[in-house]
Scaffold this motif. Structure first.
Motif, PDB file in Angstrom:
ATOM      1  N   SER A   1       0.875  -1.153   0.008  1.00  0.00           N
ATOM      2  CA  SER A   1       0.206   0.078   0.054  1.00  0.00           C
ATOM      3  C   SER A   1       0.731   1.321   0.046  1.00  0.00           C
ATOM      4  N   LYS A   2       2.210   1.210   0.336  1.00  0.00           N
ATOM      5  CA  LYS A   2       2.952   2.187   0.419  1.00  0.00           C
ATOM      6  C   LYS A   2       3.158   2.970  -0.859  1.00  0.00           C
ATOM      7  N   GLN A   3       3.361   1.848  -1.844  1.00  0.00           N
ATOM      8  CA  GLN A   3       3.680   2.579  -3.097  1.00  0.00           C
ATOM      9  C   GLN A   3       2.483   3.111  -3.854  1.00  0.00           C
ATOM     10  N   MET A   4       1.365   2.735  -3.208  1.00  0.00           N
ATOM     11  CA  MET A   4      -0.007   3.433  -3.469  1.00  0.00           C
ATOM     12  C   MET A   4      -0.448   4.718  -3.018  1.00  0.00           C
ATOM     13  N   GLU A   5       0.450   5.279  -2.173  1.00  0.00           N
ATOM     14  CA  GLU A   5       0.273   6.351  -1.170  1.00  0.00           C
ATOM     15  C   GLU A   5       0.082   7.514  -2.102  1.00  0.00           C
ATOM     16  N   TYR A   6      -0.549   8.649  -1.665  1.00  0.00           N
ATOM     17  CA  TYR A   6      -0.713   9.952  -2.292  1.00  0.00           C
ATOM     18  C   TYR A   6       0.524  10.550  -2.975  1.00  0.00           C
ATOM     19  N   PRO A   7       1.661  10.888  -2.205  1.00  0.00           N
ATOM     20  CA  PRO A   7       2.741  11.206  -2.904  1.00  0.00           C
ATOM     21  C   PRO A   7       3.158  10.521  -4.268  1.00  0.00           C
ATOM     22  N   HIS A   8       2.720   9.179  -4.147  1.00  0.00           N
ATOM     23  CA  HIS A   8       3.406   8.240  -5.396  1.00  0.00           C
ATOM     24  C   HIS A   8       2.390   7.905  -6.437  1.00  0.00           C
ATOM     25  N   PHE A   9       1.143   7.821  -6.109  1.00  0.00           N
ATOM     26  CA  PHE A   9       0.071   7.196  -7.078  1.00  0.00           C
ATOM     27  C   PHE A   9      -1.318   7.940  -6.778  1.00  0.00           C
TER      28      PHE A   9
END
Ligand SMILES: [Zn+2]
Ligand SMILES: [Zn+2]
Length: 293
Positions: A109-117
């Motif tokens: 889920s980290k890779q889909m957090e707001y700053p990234h995705f």
């Protein structure tokens, strides 16, 4: 059992005219039982196109095993269309984050957090389940069994042994053969050497009886000299491992980002000369190759 290479590149996607034959997408392997049940090994950028194809026959049901969470092995996941549609069932398996002490769901889920995705995991509409894996765990999927083995890589990386329809395929994820970090004469050299031997033997033992080995072989020996500790193996070391474990068929993968198709051809021709009569078949993994186990 069938398997198809959807992504064969290591570290970073490498699109362009020089990589069309061996492939520019990062690691992803589609594994199918004879009845059509689907296992996906790693979610590099190669999983994107697979996802598009799968959406033609909904609902999609699949099991995705993530060897480890370096970018090149999870990069394609936010672009895997079946995750966005209700009715699809996706189970994601992978290692924990041993530093944050969290499971695979947190890592992904980290890779889909707001700053990234732009889309968050909570907005995905498929029925998604997460299973955090442990070393030497056997996951029974009914139609197949997937067993894990901790590999040597600067991340927690589980190699996966898939047993299905009477055949066995082992995929390393990323792996560097264990080596002695001490110099001869250092106080810990001998003891560490014993540990190295034990671990390399444990891997060889785990591989015995495997029909197909798909393994990290990013470097040539001369390249490896300046890249020791980066977590990857060489063509020669991977073939030696296969010989020792009695593997019948080997596919070398995680191709170096900068390697062109023509350079791959030259390396493969050299390896075929040098390993003639080795007693097993080997080839480079090529994106798109659809193979019967
Ligand atoms: Zn990698
Ligand atoms: Zn890696």
């Amino acid at each position: 059992m069938r398997f198809r290479f959807r992504g064969t590149r290591g570290s970073l996607p490498a699109p362009g005219p020089d990589t069309v034959r061996y492939g520019g997408n990062t690691t992803c392997i589609e594994v199918r039982s004879d009845a059509g049940e689907l296992i996906i090994l790693d979610a590099g950028t190669g999983i994107r196109e697979l996802g598009i194809e799968l959406m033609a026959a909904r609902p999609v049901k699949c099991h995705i095993f993530i060897s480890h969470t370096h970018w090149d092995h999870i990069h394609g996941l936010p672009f895997f269309l079946p995750l966005f549609t209700p009715g699809n069932a996706v189970t994601l398996y992978g290692p924990p984050d041993p530093l944050a002490m969290t499971g695979i769901e947190a890592v992904l889920s980290k890779q889909m957090e707001y700053p990234h995705f732009p889309v968050r995991v909570a907005e995905l509409r498929a029925d998604i389940a997460y299973r955090t894996l442990a070393d030497r765990q056997a996951v029974d999927l009914g139609f197949a069994t997937v067993s894990t083995l901790l590999m040597n890589h600067p991340a927690m990386d589980f190699g996966c042994k898939v047993r299905c329809d009477g055949k066995t395929l082992f995929f390393t994820g990323d792996h560097e053969p264990y080596y002695n970090i001490y110099a001869p004469g250092d106080a810990d050299f001998e003891e560490y050497g014993r540990i190295v031997d034990e671990r390399n033997k444990a891997l060889t033992d785990f591989l015995r009886g495997v029909d197909i080995l798909v393994a990290d072989a990013q470097y040539a020996e001369e390249e490896y000299r300046t890249r020791r500790g980066w977590g990857h193996s060489t063509f020669e070391r991977t073939l030696s491992l296969a010989r020792e474990a009695g593997i019948a068929r080997v596919y070398l993968t995680h191709h170096e980002t900068t390697r062109t198709d023509d350079e791959m051809d030259v390396i493969l021709a050299r390896l075929r000369r040098e390993w003639e009569g080795c007693g097993f078949d080997f080839d480079m993994a090529r994106e798109g190759d659809d193979l019967v186990a």
